[in-house]
Enzyme design. Structure first.
Site, PDB file in Angstrom:
ATOM      1  N   LYS A 115      12.865  36.586  24.621  1.00  0.00           N
ATOM      2  CA  LYS A 115      13.230  36.994  23.259  1.00  0.00           C
ATOM      3  C   LYS A 115      14.691  37.418  23.192  1.00  0.00           C
ATOM      4  O   LYS A 115      15.389  37.106  22.224  1.00  0.00           O
ATOM      5  CB  LYS A 115      12.304  38.114  22.770  1.00  0.00           C
ATOM      6  CG  LYS A 115      10.919  37.587  22.407  1.00  0.00           C
ATOM      7  CD  LYS A 115       9.974  38.699  21.974  1.00  0.00           C
ATOM      8  CE  LYS A 115       8.605  38.132  21.630  1.00  0.00           C
ATOM      9  NZ  LYS A 115       7.605  39.178  21.400  1.00  0.00           N
ATOM     10  N   LYS A 194       7.029  19.619  18.130  1.00  0.00           N
ATOM     11  CA  LYS A 194       6.009  20.669  17.956  1.00  0.00           C
ATOM     12  C   LYS A 194       6.039  21.185  16.513  1.00  0.00           C
ATOM     13  O   LYS A 194       7.118  21.507  16.007  1.00  0.00           O
ATOM     14  CB  LYS A 194       6.311  21.826  18.919  1.00  0.00           C
ATOM     15  CG  LYS A 194       5.420  23.055  18.723  1.00  0.00           C
ATOM     16  CD  LYS A 194       5.922  24.232  19.558  1.00  0.00           C
ATOM     17  CE  LYS A 194       5.075  25.479  19.432  1.00  0.00           C
ATOM     18  NZ  LYS A 194       5.124  26.225  18.206  1.00  0.00           N
ATOM     19  N   LYS A 197       7.007  26.719  12.158  1.00  0.00           N
ATOM     20  CA  LYS A 197       7.647  27.087  10.896  1.00  0.00           C
ATOM     21  C   LYS A 197       9.167  27.106  11.033  1.00  0.00           C
ATOM     22  O   LYS A 197       9.884  26.874  10.073  1.00  0.00           O
ATOM     23  CB  LYS A 197       7.098  28.390  10.320  1.00  0.00           C
ATOM     24  CG  LYS A 197       7.157  29.580  11.240  1.00  0.00           C
ATOM     25  CD  LYS A 197       6.498  30.775  10.560  1.00  0.00           C
ATOM     26  CE  LYS A 197       6.311  31.935  11.511  1.00  0.00           C
ATOM     27  NZ  LYS A 197       5.418  31.615  12.659  1.00  0.00           N
TER      28      LYS A 197
END
Ligand code: ADP
Ligand code: TRP
Length: 317
Positions: A115, A194, A197
């Protein structure tokens, strides 16, 4: 011990509008799980706060994601559905685990490193995320944690937290085991990558027929092969082999990509319509009531465990 006697706990981190990739990769496996087994199912809203600082969006995500699961058929007779923030014992126990594990141990976390590499703020909550997740799991004497592959290390961390606590203060926590859901594989998006969103290539899970049509018509097709692979990959999620053969091996349809896409639109709409209709009948108040009831049940279990923990660490006088 039979599977039925094992305590199951899993969680989801609320996110934005669901697409069919989310459905086949995450929602359906959880709905199937709680069709067969009893257990706890938690919305990890405090985990979401590590990356989301917009109260309106957090509130919306919680409500909408619970609606998504209810519309997809989550069985509330089997699942205690609740949100993390309603059971304050989770953050309380996380603190105690923070005091038991070392910084170098947490630094080995893949999720944290990934992250931060993606540009997320390296806040202390993101860093100690695995200890809040350990608390989620361990408070309920959990045996089994069904999760995706990306969460495997977090369950290992929970085991480690349990062992460290037990060693320091005496046997208190069960060491849980992860069960990694059988991958459906990656559902491709309209561009063949893939479905995600963040790539803008999704087919919305609760889309109207017009939205489905628009998304399907935009699927990128390659005329070189036997069949349009990106269309076929989505169709395969909905139909069995004989259903697929009726379209893809039918001489009248074969090679006619517009007809094939029209068939996919009809099949997607038939699949989505019942969920879309159920979802339209679930109000925000319904969601709040479900979470309130689930929260009460979870709280009762967590409070008993936490009383034992407070006694053991020495803060209960
Ligand atoms: P997105 O990539 O759209 O941001 P998330 O990362 O929020 O999706 O994923 C939520 C859950 O849905 C995860 O468990 C993830 O594995 C699953 N998921 C997301 N996209 C797909 C996909 N294309 N195929 C299969 N599962 C997916
Ligand atoms: N970290 C998990 C995810 O991002 C969500 C989660 C939070 C969870 N607490 C949990 C999953 C406890 C299983 C058990 O998907």
């Amino acid at each position: 011990m039979a599977e039925a006697n094992k305590r199951i706990f899993t969680g989801l981190q609320a996110s934005g509008q669901m697409h069919i990739g989310n459905y086949f990769g995450a929602i359906k496996p959880n709905v199937d799980l709680f069709t067969e087994s009893e257990g706890l199912f938690m919305v990890a809203d405090y985990h979401a706060l590590t990356s989301l600082k917009d109260p309106g969006s957090l509130r919306t995500n919680i409500i909408e994601n619970v609606k998504d699961y209810l519309a997809a058929g989550l069985n509330l007779d089997n699942a205690i559905l609740f949100k993390q923030s309603d059971v304050s014992e989770h953050t309380e126990l996380a603190w105690i685990f923070d005091c038991l594990v070392t910084v170098p141990f947490l630094m080995q976390g893949h999720a944290y490193k990934d992250k931060v590499a993606k540009g997320l703020e390296p806040n202390a909550g993101l860093f100690t995320y695995p200890m809040l997740m350990a608390a989620d799991i361990l408070l309920y004497d959990t045996d089994i944690v069904p999760v995706g592959e990306d969460q495997r290390q977090h369950v290992e961390y929970a085991r480690e937290a349990a062992a460290k606590f037990n060693l320091a203060f005496g046997q208190t926590f069960k060491e849980p085991t992860e069960v990694i859901s059988k991958a459906v594989g990656v559902v491709p998006g309209t561009d063949g990558k893939k479905m995600s969103k963040s790539y803008g290539n999704t087919i919305p899970l609760f889309g109207t027929k017009d939205e489905i049509t628009k998304a399907v018509m935009s699927i990128v097709t390659d005329s070189s092969g036997e069949r349009p692979e990106n269309v076929y990959a989505i169709h395969k999620l909905l139909l069995d082999q004989s259903g697929l053969d009726k379209i893809y091996s039918n001489p009248a349809v074969k090679g006619k990509y517009k007809l094939i896409k029209e068939a996919l639109i009809e099949d997607l709409d038939a699949f989505i319509a019942p969920m879309r209709d159920r979802r339209a009948n679930i109000s925000d108040d319904d969601v709040k009531e479900v979470l309130r009831k689930g929260g009460e049940k979870a709280k009762a279990l967590a409070a008993a465990k936490m009383a034992e923990v407070r006694q053991k660490v020495g803060v209960t006088l």
